[in-house]
Write a protein that holds these residues in place. Sequence first.
Motif, PDB file in Angstrom:
ATOM      1  N   ILE A  18       0.850  -1.196   0.000  1.00 26.38           N
ATOM      2  CA  ILE A  18       0.000   0.000   0.000  1.00 26.38           C
ATOM      3  C   ILE A  18       0.885   1.244   0.000  1.00 26.38           C
ATOM      4  CG2 ILE A  18      -1.657   1.357   1.381  1.00 26.38           C
ATOM      5  CD1 ILE A  18      -3.197  -1.001   0.612  1.00 26.38           C
ATOM      6  N   ASP A  19       1.936   1.200   0.836  1.00 25.46           N
ATOM      7  CA  ASP A  19       2.839   2.350   0.949  1.00 25.46           C
ATOM      8  C   ASP A  19       3.480   2.687  -0.391  1.00 25.46           C
ATOM      9  OD1 ASP A  19       2.593   3.368   3.451  1.00 25.46           O
ATOM     10  OD2 ASP A  19       4.052   1.984   4.353  1.00 25.46           O
ATOM     11  N   LEU A  20       3.975   1.664  -1.062  1.00 24.16           N
ATOM     12  CA  LEU A  20       4.686   1.970  -2.316  1.00 24.16           C
ATOM     13  C   LEU A  20       3.691   2.449  -3.385  1.00 24.16           C
ATOM     14  CD1 LEU A  20       4.812  -0.118  -5.007  1.00 24.16           C
ATOM     15  CD2 LEU A  20       5.823  -1.611  -3.305  1.00 24.16           C
ATOM     16  N   TRP A  21       2.496   1.911  -3.334  1.00 28.24           N
ATOM     17  CA  TRP A  21       1.450   2.343  -4.281  1.00 28.24           C
ATOM     18  C   TRP A  21       1.106   3.821  -4.032  1.00 28.24           C
ATOM     19  CZ3 TRP A  21      -4.335   0.717  -3.475  1.00 28.24           C
ATOM     20  CH2 TRP A  21      -5.124   1.257  -4.494  1.00 28.24           C
ATOM     21  N   GLU A  22       0.916   4.162  -2.764  1.00 29.03           N
ATOM     22  CA  GLU A  22       0.563   5.552  -2.446  1.00 29.03           C
ATOM     23  C   GLU A  22       1.717   6.509  -2.765  1.00 29.03           C
ATOM     24  OE1 GLU A  22      -2.837   4.573   0.935  1.00 29.03           O
ATOM     25  OE2 GLU A  22      -0.907   5.385   1.605  1.00 29.03           O
ATOM     26  N   ASP A  23       2.956   6.018  -2.595  1.00 27.87           N
ATOM     27  CA  ASP A  23       4.117   6.837  -2.993  1.00 27.87           C
ATOM     28  C   ASP A  23       4.030   7.164  -4.483  1.00 27.87           C
ATOM     29  OD1 ASP A  23       5.263   6.949  -0.517  1.00 27.87           O
ATOM     30  OD2 ASP A  23       6.720   5.335  -0.882  1.00 27.87           O
ATOM     31  N   CYS A  24       3.693   6.142  -5.272  1.00 32.20           N
ATOM     32  CA  CYS A  24       3.610   6.335  -6.725  1.00 32.20           C
ATOM     33  C   CYS A  24       2.548   7.381  -7.055  1.00 32.20           C
ATOM     34  CB  CYS A  24       3.263   5.021  -7.423  1.00 32.20           C
ATOM     35  SG  CYS A  24       4.612   3.826  -7.391  1.00 32.20           S
ATOM     36  N   CYS A  25       1.393   7.306  -6.383  1.00 29.12           N
ATOM     37  CA  CYS A  25       0.317   8.278  -6.629  1.00 29.12           C
ATOM     38  C   CYS A  25       0.749   9.672  -6.172  1.00 29.12           C
ATOM     39  CB  CYS A  25      -0.963   7.853  -5.914  1.00 29.12           C
ATOM     40  SG  CYS A  25      -1.715   6.410  -6.658  1.00 29.12           S
ATOM     41  N   ALA A  26       1.493   9.721  -5.063  1.00 31.37           N
ATOM     42  CA  ALA A  26       1.980  11.015  -4.570  1.00 31.37           C
ATOM     43  C   ALA A  26       2.936  11.635  -5.585  1.00 31.37           C
ATOM     44  CB  ALA A  26       2.676  10.838  -3.222  1.00 31.37           C
ATOM     45  N   ARG A  27       3.786  10.812  -6.202  1.00 28.51           N
ATOM     46  CA  ARG A  27       4.681  11.336  -7.234  1.00 28.51           C
ATOM     47  C   ARG A  27       3.867  11.973  -8.361  1.00 28.51           C
ATOM     48  NH1 ARG A  27       8.876   6.220  -8.067  1.00 28.51           N
ATOM     49  NH2 ARG A  27       9.572   6.090  -5.899  1.00 28.51           N
ATOM     50  N   ALA A  28       2.754  11.313  -8.727  1.00 22.43           N
ATOM     51  CA  ALA A  28       1.907  11.831  -9.816  1.00 22.43           C
ATOM     52  C   ALA A  28       1.289  13.170  -9.434  1.00 22.43           C
ATOM     53  CB  ALA A  28       0.816  10.816 -10.144  1.00 22.43           C
ATOM     54  N   ILE A  29       0.848  13.278  -8.193  1.00 21.30           N
ATOM     55  CA  ILE A  29       0.193  14.518  -7.755  1.00 21.30           C
ATOM     56  C   ILE A  29       1.200  15.668  -7.716  1.00 21.30           C
ATOM     57  CG2 ILE A  29      -0.974  15.645  -5.796  1.00 21.30           C
ATOM     58  CD1 ILE A  29      -2.274  12.861  -5.214  1.00 21.30           C
ATOM     59  N   VAL A  30       2.401  15.384  -7.218  1.00 20.66           N
ATOM     60  CA  VAL A  30       3.427  16.433  -7.173  1.00 20.66           C
ATOM     61  C   VAL A  30       3.824  16.829  -8.605  1.00 20.66           C
ATOM     62  CG1 VAL A  30       5.784  16.982  -6.449  1.00 20.66           C
ATOM     63  CG2 VAL A  30       4.239  15.780  -4.880  1.00 20.66           C
ATOM     64  N   ALA A  31       3.892  15.835  -9.497  1.00 22.60           N
ATOM     65  CA  ALA A  31       4.249  16.136 -10.894  1.00 22.60           C
ATOM     66  C   ALA A  31       3.189  17.024 -11.554  1.00 22.60           C
ATOM     67  CB  ALA A  31       4.414  14.843 -11.691  1.00 22.60           C
ATOM     68  N   ALA A  32       1.957  16.924 -11.061  1.00 24.29           N
ATOM     69  CA  ALA A  32       0.875  17.760 -11.608  1.00 24.29           C
ATOM     70  C   ALA A  32       0.834  19.118 -10.910  1.00 24.29           C
ATOM     71  CB  ALA A  32      -0.460  17.042 -11.457  1.00 24.29           C
ATOM     72  N   GLY A  33       1.837  19.387 -10.059  1.00 23.81           N
ATOM     73  CA  GLY A  33       1.927  20.687  -9.399  1.00 23.81           C
ATOM     74  C   GLY A  33       1.372  20.692  -7.986  1.00 23.81           C
ATOM     75  N   GLY A  34       1.032  19.520  -7.456  1.00 27.02           N
ATOM     76  CA  GLY A  34       0.420  19.447  -6.134  1.00 27.02           C
ATOM     77  C   GLY A  34       1.409  19.674  -4.995  1.00 27.02           C
ATOM     78  N   THR A  35       0.967  20.394  -3.963  1.00 27.46           N
ATOM     79  CA  THR A  35       1.750  20.584  -2.737  1.00 27.46           C
ATOM     80  C   THR A  35       0.789  20.453  -1.558  1.00 27.46           C
ATOM     81  OG1 THR A  35       1.330  22.938  -2.442  1.00 27.46           O
ATOM     82  CG2 THR A  35       3.127  22.356  -3.919  1.00 27.46           C
ATOM     83  N   ASN A  36       1.330  20.619  -0.342  1.00 27.70           N
ATOM     84  CA  ASN A  36       0.442  20.521   0.822  1.00 27.70           C
ATOM     85  C   ASN A  36      -0.501  21.721   0.944  1.00 27.70           C
ATOM     86  OD1 ASN A  36       2.253  22.426   1.623  1.00 27.70           O
ATOM     87  ND2 ASN A  36       3.074  21.283   3.381  1.00 27.70           N
ATOM     88  N   GLU A  37      -0.364  22.664   0.017  1.00 23.03           N
ATOM     89  CA  GLU A  37      -1.296  23.794   0.029  1.00 23.03           C
ATOM     90  C   GLU A  37      -2.498  23.548  -0.877  1.00 23.03           C
ATOM     91  OE1 GLU A  37       0.752  27.483  -0.529  1.00 23.03           O
ATOM     92  OE2 GLU A  37       2.178  26.963   1.062  1.00 23.03           O
ATOM     93  N   ASP A  38      -2.480  22.415  -1.575  1.00 21.10           N
ATOM     94  CA  ASP A  38      -3.573  22.147  -2.517  1.00 21.10           C
ATOM     95  C   ASP A  38      -4.752  21.424  -1.871  1.00 21.10           C
ATOM     96  OD1 ASP A  38      -3.036  23.012  -5.338  1.00 21.10           O
ATOM     97  OD2 ASP A  38      -1.100  22.114  -4.809  1.00 21.10           O
ATOM     98  N   VAL A  39      -5.890  21.600  -2.532  1.00 20.94           N
ATOM     99  CA  VAL A  39      -7.104  20.875  -2.151  1.00 20.94           C
ATOM    100  C   VAL A  39      -7.398  19.901  -3.287  1.00 20.94           C
ATOM    101  CG1 VAL A  39      -9.559  21.072  -1.634  1.00 20.94           C
ATOM    102  CG2 VAL A  39      -7.964  22.856  -0.859  1.00 20.94           C
ATOM    103  N   CYS A  40      -7.327  18.626  -2.956  1.00 21.32           N
ATOM    104  CA  CYS A  40      -7.388  17.594  -3.990  1.00 21.32           C
ATOM    105  C   CYS A  40      -8.710  16.825  -3.882  1.00 21.32           C
ATOM    106  CB  CYS A  40      -6.194  16.660  -3.819  1.00 21.32           C
ATOM    107  SG  CYS A  40      -6.125  15.328  -4.999  1.00 21.32           S
ATOM    108  N   GLN A  41      -9.539  16.956  -4.913  1.00 24.09           N
ATOM    109  CA  GLN A  41     -10.823  16.257  -4.900  1.00 24.09           C
ATOM    110  C   GLN A  41     -10.691  14.943  -5.669  1.00 24.09           C
ATOM    111  OE1 GLN A  41     -14.307  18.577  -4.913  1.00 24.09           O
ATOM    112  NE2 GLN A  41     -15.447  17.195  -6.244  1.00 24.09           N
ATOM    113  N   VAL A  42     -10.952  13.848  -4.971  1.00 26.35           N
ATOM    114  CA  VAL A  42     -10.819  12.533  -5.599  1.00 26.35           C
ATOM    115  C   VAL A  42     -12.210  12.049  -6.004  1.00 26.35           C
ATOM    116  CG1 VAL A  42      -9.941  10.192  -5.379  1.00 26.35           C
ATOM    117  CG2 VAL A  42      -8.746  12.069  -4.239  1.00 26.35           C
ATOM    118  N   SER A  43     -12.489  12.158  -7.298  1.00 29.83           N
ATOM    119  CA  SER A  43     -13.807  11.785  -7.811  1.00 29.83           C
ATOM    120  C   SER A  43     -13.763  10.468  -8.567  1.00 29.83           C
ATOM    121  CB  SER A  43     -14.352  12.890  -8.713  1.00 29.83           C
ATOM    122  OG  SER A  43     -14.267  14.134  -8.068  1.00 29.83           O
ATOM    123  N   TYR A  44     -12.708   9.701  -8.329  1.00 32.71           N
ATOM    124  CA  TYR A  44     -12.688   8.311  -8.781  1.00 32.71           C
ATOM    125  C   TYR A  44     -13.555   7.532  -7.796  1.00 32.71           C
ATOM    126  CZ  TYR A  44      -8.486   8.515 -11.792  1.00 32.71           C
ATOM    127  OH  TYR A  44      -7.582   8.755 -12.784  1.00 32.71           O
ATOM    128  N   GLY A  45     -14.083   6.402  -8.258  1.00 33.46           N
ATOM    129  CA  GLY A  45     -14.843   5.563  -7.346  1.00 33.46           C
ATOM    130  C   GLY A  45     -13.965   5.042  -6.214  1.00 33.46           C
TER     131      GLY A  45
END
Lengths: 144, 434
Positions: free
Chosen positions: B110-137
């Motif tokens: 789970i940890d390594l999977w979430e790391d991978c998703c975190a890399r994607a979010i940061v690559a899209a410009g995400g930081t801890n100042e962002d509000v991220c809406q997850v509208s996937y099921g």
Amino acid sequence: MSVQQISVFLENKPGTLKKMTGVLAAHSIDMRATSLAETKDFGIARLIVDDALSAVNTLKENNFIASLTPVLAIEIPDEAGGLDKLLVVFDEAAVNIEYMYAFSGGKDANHAYMIFRVADTKAAEAKLTSKGVKILSQEDIANI
Amino acid sequence: MEQRYFQPEIECAPYEKIREIQSEKLIKQVKHVWDNVPYYRKKMEAKGVTPDDIKSVDDLYKLPFLSKADLREAYPYGLLGKPLKDCVRIQSTSGTTGKRVVAFYTQHDIDLWEDCCARAIVAAGGTNEDVCQVSYGYGLFTGGPGLNGGSHKVGCLTIPTSSGNTDRQIMFIKDLSATILCCTPSYAAYLGERMTEMGYGPDDIPLKAGIFGAEAWSQEMRESIEKTMGIKAYDIYGLTELSGPGVAFECCAQNGMHINEDHFIAEIIDPDTEEVLPEGSQGELVFTAVDKEAFPMIRYRTRDICRLTREKCSCGRTHVKMAKPMGRSDDMLIIRGVNVFPSQIETVLLNNGYAANYQIVVDRVNNTDTLDVQVEMTPEMFTDNVGEVEERQKKLVEGLKSMLGIKAKVSLLAPKSITRSEGKAVRVIDRRKI
């Protein structure tokens, strides 16, 4: 003064026209004139109503694709040769007709009304008016 | 724009360093599988390979493949690499193609999977100042849980709306000023459509980026979503078999997805001969998950057809990039003997001014395949002139013919007549009974 005609896209399958008339009925929209152009794959319904702007918005709100098209509405005597006389003037003025439909009735039983779609509505209007043809306005339509 | 990375030491590591990590993990993983997954051990024995034959990544080709058929055969526990007491979660595919996959995870997985998703979010410009809406099921589907976990790791304020209830989605985006949206591209398009209907232009929408994946979408669809919402739309790739979204993700260059190579080794093979193809070749994507304990996929055939490139990326990441898959070999339709991908049809539709609201109906009439592309009419494409509408329809038929090489019928449908999807869109209806 040209009149705004509503053009509605209709998918070619049973029930689509009924769906449209259902919306018009539910909103008490009275059609003065209507015609249906059809191809192998789809149809376009053309409507003349009293308040075109509000009717087109109602149709859009109900998921129809509808647009406004300027057309010329002209009153002719409801008698043999009535349309022919009018087309003599079109001929002289060299105005090409893309499509045309007719309606009669209203308060005055002696008249019929023709709806013409031409390429350049403004130019045609000027030419026809100069030759003495009376082009009806949206209010005239509402008062028929 | 300043480049940011979630794990820079790995994401920007030199190629040699990545290979070193991969070799080390692969050797360990093959031993793990040999000792703990009898199903795969039998496959290795049948091929005459033992863990001693695997000394580096260069030996990867010696190992047997796994496919969806293996997953079916081994269902549910046959490919499990850890005792159930060490597993903490399962996720499962939608089973839309009739082949449900159940994947297991340890906390490490789970940890390594979430790391991978975190890399994607940061690559899209995400930081801890962002509000991220997850509208996937959320639930069995990996989309929601994966991006949710990644969003937490980045430190974004996470809005777990899951999919559905479109007007509420838009309310949260507006009221809580969501800056990043994660969902399927077809749902993003639908949200955009609804926002426009509600009178919101790009400037009224606080979103700045979207992370859209789990189904194929075209460049044209990306541009349309970006314009409607005023955002940058990034692609993300993954499979439940390998963990979920985040196996690969797009960076600011927006021209291919970086594969998280420290966890997933990618190969391109010829789907018929199973031979490994050189870099740059188009073929089937194969992944080896070198870090996953509970569900250790080795040389898993994805059925996705694409290319890999090691060309230097302007974002600074060194991990290999995969092009947007041009389709799945199991999404691929064979119509009158010609290979047709739904994504090709989508490209033609969008290039011709239609929206991505379409369905592809394939049937067989008098022993001949028929292809009917049904697309919704749009206000922009409608005119009162019958000839002009027919002309546009004809142009579309010609465009499809030149893209696909076969003739398709085009049907123009009433707006909103195709059911909008909140998850993966149903694009293809194949009525052929063969």
